[in-house]
Design an enzyme around this catalytic site. Structure first.
Site, PDB file in Angstrom:
ATOM      1  N   ASP A 171       0.817  -1.216   0.000  1.00 46.71           N
ATOM      2  CA  ASP A 171       0.000   0.000   0.000  1.00 46.71           C
ATOM      3  C   ASP A 171       0.851   1.268   0.000  1.00 46.71           C
ATOM      4  OD1 ASP A 171       0.954  -0.354   2.593  1.00 46.71           O
ATOM      5  OD2 ASP A 171      -1.010  -0.785   3.456  1.00 46.71           O
TER       6      ASP A 171
ATOM      7  N   ASP B 133      -7.294  -2.256  13.896  1.00 48.90           N
ATOM      8  CA  ASP B 133      -8.684  -2.599  13.563  1.00 48.90           C
ATOM      9  C   ASP B 133      -8.769  -3.900  12.761  1.00 48.90           C
ATOM     10  OD1 ASP B 133      -7.688  -1.837  11.113  1.00 48.90           O
ATOM     11  OD2 ASP B 133      -9.150  -0.243  10.749  1.00 48.90           O
TER      12      ASP B 133
ATOM     13  N   HIS C 144      -6.970  -4.659  10.029  1.00 49.78           N
ATOM     14  CA  HIS C 144      -6.743  -4.561   8.585  1.00 49.78           C
ATOM     15  C   HIS C 144      -5.445  -5.247   8.163  1.00 49.78           C
ATOM     16  CE1 HIS C 144      -4.751  -0.300   9.133  1.00 49.78           C
ATOM     17  NE2 HIS C 144      -3.809  -1.211   9.112  1.00 49.78           N
TER      18      HIS C 144
ATOM     19  N   GLU D 274      -9.570  -1.750   5.254  1.00 44.28           N
ATOM     20  CA  GLU D 274     -10.280  -1.369   6.466  1.00 44.28           C
ATOM     21  C   GLU D 274     -11.572  -2.172   6.610  1.00 44.28           C
ATOM     22  OE1 GLU D 274      -8.415   0.073   8.299  1.00 44.28           O
ATOM     23  OE2 GLU D 274      -8.094   2.204   7.968  1.00 44.28           O
TER      24      GLU D 274
END
Ligand code: GLP
Length: 267
Positions: free
Chosen positions: A67, A136, A138, A143
């Site tokens: 990413d 979270d 990911h 997400e």
């Protein structure tokens, strides 16, 4: 999926680096998927040491990062381009032309995402994908509610991710890029081998949900349960909420696959 527990973060990262090194030795032209984040810094430190002291040769490898933030110039100190240059690319013998990250400054971001998928395909697919996990749950920047078959695309970051990553982006969540280009969950699941590293007590709760809970788009790391060849390396602190701890320890201590690593006091 296999979960391996090591006594501390240093030894867990060292094991990950050794697994990557073994993959490169077995296939010098390995296509290696790379990850960012603080957890990975130790892995890159170990790979650099292996390069310097044992001659680990990256010259035939190709890399694809998961990413990149949208809107940060490559040279920004907070970009993942710059992170990778600092942590690994400037310190080993990877050819710059064979390292890839999405371009978060591309004029046409959707075209850039499609192009990134094309590049991965043209390289023959990813042999080994290194992964961390966000607070979270990911993987990459997938997400919560990311489609489990998603491909490389733009993604809006959650406030929780902005808060988690702000310290490495100048400190102020309001100044952080709000969006990123990320490989999709589907892209990641196509890697022939996935290798995740998670360390520290702050990851314990989310790790248990991801590894032992239901597969859900709310925790995209849980999609790794679908992967036929996935290894999760954790330290004791990250393992405290795992129900299968004893089984996972027994696997490392008794399975022949792990024999080369069992007696090594560094691992
Ligand atoms: C970022 C990256 C993720 C990485 C996560 C973990 O959000 N996009 O790929 O897994 O950081 O970060 P850390 O290792 O700092 O906890």
């Amino acid at each position: 999926m296999e979960v391996i527990i090591r006594p501390n973060a240093e030894r867990a990262a060292r094991l990950v680096a050794r697994l990557i090194a073994r993959a490169i030795q077995a296939k010098p032209n390995l296509v290696l998927g790379l990850a960012t984040g603080r957890t990975m810094e130790r892995v890159y430190g170990e790979l650099v040491a292996l390069h310097q002291h044992t001659g680990l040769d990256f010259s035939h490898c190709t890399t694809f990062n998961l990413d990149e933030y949208i809107g940060l110039p490559k040279a920004s100190p907070f970009s993942y381009h710059e992170y990778m240059r600092r942590q690994l690319f400037s310190r080993v013998n990877l050819h710059p032309a064979q390292t890839h990250l999405p371009d978060g400054m591309a004029a046409d971001l959707d075209a850039e995402c499609a192009h990134y998928e094309d590049l991965i395909r043209a390289a023959g697919g990813i042999d080994l994908q290194l992964l961390g996990v966000g607070s979270d749950g990911h993987i990459g920047f997938n997400e919560p509610l990311s489609a489990l078959r998603s491909r490389t695309r733009q993604k809006a970051l959650t406030p929780a991710t902005l808060a988690q990553n702000a310290p490495y982006c100048g400190g102020d969540p309001d100044q952080m890029p709000r969006r990123a280009i990320t490989m999709g969950v589907g892209t990641i699941l196509e890697a022939r081998h996935c290798l995740m590293l998670a360390t520290g007590q702050s990851k314990a709760e989310i790790l248990a949900r991801a590894m032992e809970g239901p597969i859900t788009a709310m925790v995209t790391a849980s999609a790794l349960q679908l992967h036929p060849r996935c290894q999760i390396i954790v330290d004791e602190a990250a393992a405290v909420r795992l129900q299968g701890q004893n089984y996972y320890r027994w696997i490392f201590e008794t399975e022949p696959e792990w024999a080369p690593y069992q007696e090594d006091p560094q691992l």
